[in-house]
Design a protein around this motif. Sequence first.
Motif, PDB file in Angstrom:
ATOM      1  N   ARG A 120       0.025 -15.527   7.076  1.00  0.00           N
ATOM      2  CA  ARG A 120       0.812 -16.504   6.321  1.00  0.00           C
ATOM      3  C   ARG A 120       1.781 -15.827   5.371  1.00  0.00           C
ATOM      4  O   ARG A 120       2.886 -16.313   5.139  1.00  0.00           O
ATOM      5  CB  ARG A 120      -0.108 -17.453   5.562  1.00  0.00           C
ATOM      6  CG  ARG A 120      -0.830 -18.414   6.486  1.00  0.00           C
ATOM      7  CD  ARG A 120      -1.762 -19.323   5.726  1.00  0.00           C
ATOM      8  NE  ARG A 120      -2.395 -20.272   6.641  1.00  0.00           N
ATOM      9  CZ  ARG A 120      -3.268 -21.172   6.255  1.00  0.00           C
ATOM     10  NH1 ARG A 120      -3.619 -21.262   4.979  1.00  0.00           N
ATOM     11  NH2 ARG A 120      -3.803 -21.990   7.132  1.00  0.00           N
ATOM     12  N   LEU A 121       1.375 -14.689   4.807  1.00  0.00           N
ATOM     13  CA  LEU A 121       2.291 -13.930   3.956  1.00  0.00           C
ATOM     14  C   LEU A 121       3.453 -13.352   4.756  1.00  0.00           C
ATOM     15  O   LEU A 121       4.572 -13.248   4.254  1.00  0.00           O
ATOM     16  CB  LEU A 121       1.557 -12.770   3.274  1.00  0.00           C
ATOM     17  CG  LEU A 121       0.660 -13.093   2.100  1.00  0.00           C
ATOM     18  CD1 LEU A 121      -0.117 -11.854   1.685  1.00  0.00           C
ATOM     19  CD2 LEU A 121       1.475 -13.614   0.934  1.00  0.00           C
ATOM     20  N   LEU A 122       3.169 -12.957   5.983  1.00  0.00           N
ATOM     21  CA  LEU A 122       4.160 -12.279   6.815  1.00  0.00           C
ATOM     22  C   LEU A 122       5.029 -13.227   7.640  1.00  0.00           C
ATOM     23  O   LEU A 122       6.075 -12.820   8.140  1.00  0.00           O
ATOM     24  CB  LEU A 122       3.449 -11.303   7.767  1.00  0.00           C
ATOM     25  CG  LEU A 122       2.631 -10.198   7.108  1.00  0.00           C
ATOM     26  CD1 LEU A 122       1.854  -9.417   8.165  1.00  0.00           C
ATOM     27  CD2 LEU A 122       3.519  -9.281   6.293  1.00  0.00           C
ATOM     28  N   GLN A 123       4.591 -14.479   7.797  1.00  0.00           N
ATOM     29  CA  GLN A 123       5.315 -15.422   8.652  1.00  0.00           C
ATOM     30  C   GLN A 123       6.764 -15.569   8.218  1.00  0.00           C
ATOM     31  O   GLN A 123       7.075 -15.660   7.034  1.00  0.00           O
ATOM     32  CB  GLN A 123       4.642 -16.796   8.643  1.00  0.00           C
ATOM     33  CG  GLN A 123       3.414 -16.834   9.500  1.00  0.00           C
ATOM     34  CD  GLN A 123       2.674 -18.161   9.414  1.00  0.00           C
ATOM     35  OE1 GLN A 123       2.992 -19.021   8.597  1.00  0.00           O
ATOM     36  NE2 GLN A 123       1.670 -18.324  10.238  1.00  0.00           N
ATOM     37  N   GLY A 124       7.629 -15.573   9.208  1.00  0.00           N
ATOM     38  CA  GLY A 124       9.046 -15.772   8.957  1.00  0.00           C
ATOM     39  C   GLY A 124       9.805 -14.492   8.659  1.00  0.00           C
ATOM     40  O   GLY A 124      11.031 -14.500   8.604  1.00  0.00           O
ATOM     41  N   ALA A 125       9.103 -13.382   8.473  1.00  0.00           N
ATOM     42  CA  ALA A 125       9.784 -12.114   8.213  1.00  0.00           C
ATOM     43  C   ALA A 125      10.426 -11.622   9.503  1.00  0.00           C
ATOM     44  O   ALA A 125       9.801 -11.626  10.567  1.00  0.00           O
ATOM     45  CB  ALA A 125       8.805 -11.079   7.675  1.00  0.00           C
ATOM     46  N   ALA A 126      11.665 -11.197   9.416  1.00  0.00           N
ATOM     47  CA  ALA A 126      12.407 -10.749  10.595  1.00  0.00           C
ATOM     48  C   ALA A 126      11.830  -9.472  11.190  1.00  0.00           C
ATOM     49  O   ALA A 126      12.094  -9.159  12.345  1.00  0.00           O
ATOM     50  CB  ALA A 126      13.876 -10.535  10.229  1.00  0.00           C
ATOM     51  N   THR A 127      11.040  -8.750  10.436  1.00  0.00           N
ATOM     52  CA  THR A 127      10.516  -7.463  10.905  1.00  0.00           C
ATOM     53  C   THR A 127       9.050  -7.554  11.333  1.00  0.00           C
ATOM     54  O   THR A 127       8.370  -6.536  11.430  1.00  0.00           O
ATOM     55  CB  THR A 127      10.678  -6.394   9.811  1.00  0.00           C
ATOM     56  OG1 THR A 127       9.952  -6.812   8.647  1.00  0.00           O
ATOM     57  CG2 THR A 127      12.139  -6.175   9.463  1.00  0.00           C
ATOM     58  N   VAL A 128       8.566  -8.757  11.617  1.00  0.00           N
ATOM     59  CA  VAL A 128       7.188  -8.978  12.042  1.00  0.00           C
ATOM     60  C   VAL A 128       7.197  -9.560  13.451  1.00  0.00           C
ATOM     61  O   VAL A 128       7.960 -10.480  13.742  1.00  0.00           O
ATOM     62  CB  VAL A 128       6.459  -9.935  11.070  1.00  0.00           C
ATOM     63  CG1 VAL A 128       5.091 -10.323  11.605  1.00  0.00           C
ATOM     64  CG2 VAL A 128       6.327  -9.292   9.704  1.00  0.00           C
ATOM     65  N   ALA A 129       6.351  -9.001  14.327  1.00  0.00           N
ATOM     66  CA  ALA A 129       6.287  -9.481  15.706  1.00  0.00           C
ATOM     67  C   ALA A 129       4.826  -9.630  16.140  1.00  0.00           C
ATOM     68  O   ALA A 129       3.933  -8.973  15.602  1.00  0.00           O
ATOM     69  CB  ALA A 129       6.998  -8.503  16.637  1.00  0.00           C
ATOM     70  N   LEU A 130       4.614 -10.494  17.112  1.00  0.00           N
ATOM     71  CA  LEU A 130       3.295 -10.741  17.697  1.00  0.00           C
ATOM     72  C   LEU A 130       3.385 -10.533  19.195  1.00  0.00           C
ATOM     73  O   LEU A 130       4.346 -10.976  19.824  1.00  0.00           O
ATOM     74  CB  LEU A 130       2.853 -12.176  17.419  1.00  0.00           C
ATOM     75  CG  LEU A 130       2.802 -12.617  15.960  1.00  0.00           C
ATOM     76  CD1 LEU A 130       2.625 -14.117  15.877  1.00  0.00           C
ATOM     77  CD2 LEU A 130       1.666 -11.907  15.249  1.00  0.00           C
ATOM     78  N   ARG A 131       2.346  -9.914  19.781  1.00  0.00           N
ATOM     79  CA  ARG A 131       2.320  -9.679  21.208  1.00  0.00           C
ATOM     80  C   ARG A 131       0.911  -9.910  21.733  1.00  0.00           C
ATOM     81  O   ARG A 131      -0.056  -9.378  21.179  1.00  0.00           O
ATOM     82  CB  ARG A 131       2.721  -8.241  21.556  1.00  0.00           C
ATOM     83  CG  ARG A 131       4.067  -7.798  21.041  1.00  0.00           C
ATOM     84  CD  ARG A 131       5.195  -8.298  21.936  1.00  0.00           C
ATOM     85  NE  ARG A 131       6.466  -7.760  21.491  1.00  0.00           N
ATOM     86  CZ  ARG A 131       7.292  -8.368  20.669  1.00  0.00           C
ATOM     87  NH1 ARG A 131       6.988  -9.540  20.163  1.00  0.00           N
ATOM     88  NH2 ARG A 131       8.437  -7.831  20.317  1.00  0.00           N
ATOM     89  N   ALA A 132       0.801 -10.684  22.804  1.00  0.00           N
ATOM     90  CA  ALA A 132      -0.483 -10.851  23.504  1.00  0.00           C
ATOM     91  C   ALA A 132      -0.559  -9.787  24.591  1.00  0.00           C
ATOM     92  O   ALA A 132       0.437  -9.482  25.233  1.00  0.00           O
ATOM     93  CB  ALA A 132      -0.584 -12.246  24.100  1.00  0.00           C
ATOM     94  N   GLU A 133      -1.736  -9.219  24.758  1.00  0.00           N
ATOM     95  CA  GLU A 133      -1.974  -8.198  25.780  1.00  0.00           C
ATOM     96  C   GLU A 133      -3.189  -8.584  26.600  1.00  0.00           C
ATOM     97  O   GLU A 133      -4.024  -9.366  26.167  1.00  0.00           O
ATOM     98  CB  GLU A 133      -2.263  -6.834  25.134  1.00  0.00           C
ATOM     99  CG  GLU A 133      -1.176  -6.273  24.288  1.00  0.00           C
ATOM    100  CD  GLU A 133      -1.541  -4.914  23.731  1.00  0.00           C
ATOM    101  OE1 GLU A 133      -0.701  -4.013  23.858  1.00  0.00           O
ATOM    102  OE2 GLU A 133      -2.629  -4.740  23.167  1.00  0.00           O
ATOM    103  N   GLY A 134      -3.297  -7.982  27.783  1.00  0.00           N
ATOM    104  CA  GLY A 134      -4.498  -8.135  28.573  1.00  0.00           C
ATOM    105  C   GLY A 134      -5.658  -7.409  27.910  1.00  0.00           C
ATOM    106  O   GLY A 134      -5.450  -6.480  27.121  1.00  0.00           O
TER     107      GLY A 134
END
Length: 137
Positions: A120-134
């Motif tokens: 929640r602190l990081l949400q919306g930051a342009a330098t934050v990404a999420l990735r799903a992996e196997g």
Amino acid sequence: MTTRYRTEAINDDGGTGVSRVVGGMTVPVTNPLSPDADLSRSNPEQLLALAWATCLDATLQAIVKKSHRTRVRVEVELQDSPSRGGYEFHVTAFVSAEGRTIAETEDLLTAAHDRCPISRLLQGAATVALRAEGWAG
């Protein structure tokens, strides 16, 4: 609002010295950009990665009710910030879930990112990404 937990950390040594939690642990820290950095000490990049990986995986486990294993790997890069000067963190969380497809893992990741306090602190930051992996086990 009800406070569920409170802690306090102090650093008065800057990037090289110690950071400490009041009434708790002391963490030796170093500046990773320093030519004489002691790499056996921690740094803000590592502490951010550790905090988010722990919080996000705990949130995933709460969502799946510990019915299967999940894994969070967080990469933190310190990069130059040409537009603002100085440096900025580029942070990516990689999530895998045992027995889940990538699409199912993406759904879990979205739910956990919306619920995890650090996310929640990081949400919306342009330098934050999420990735799903196997699942890598």
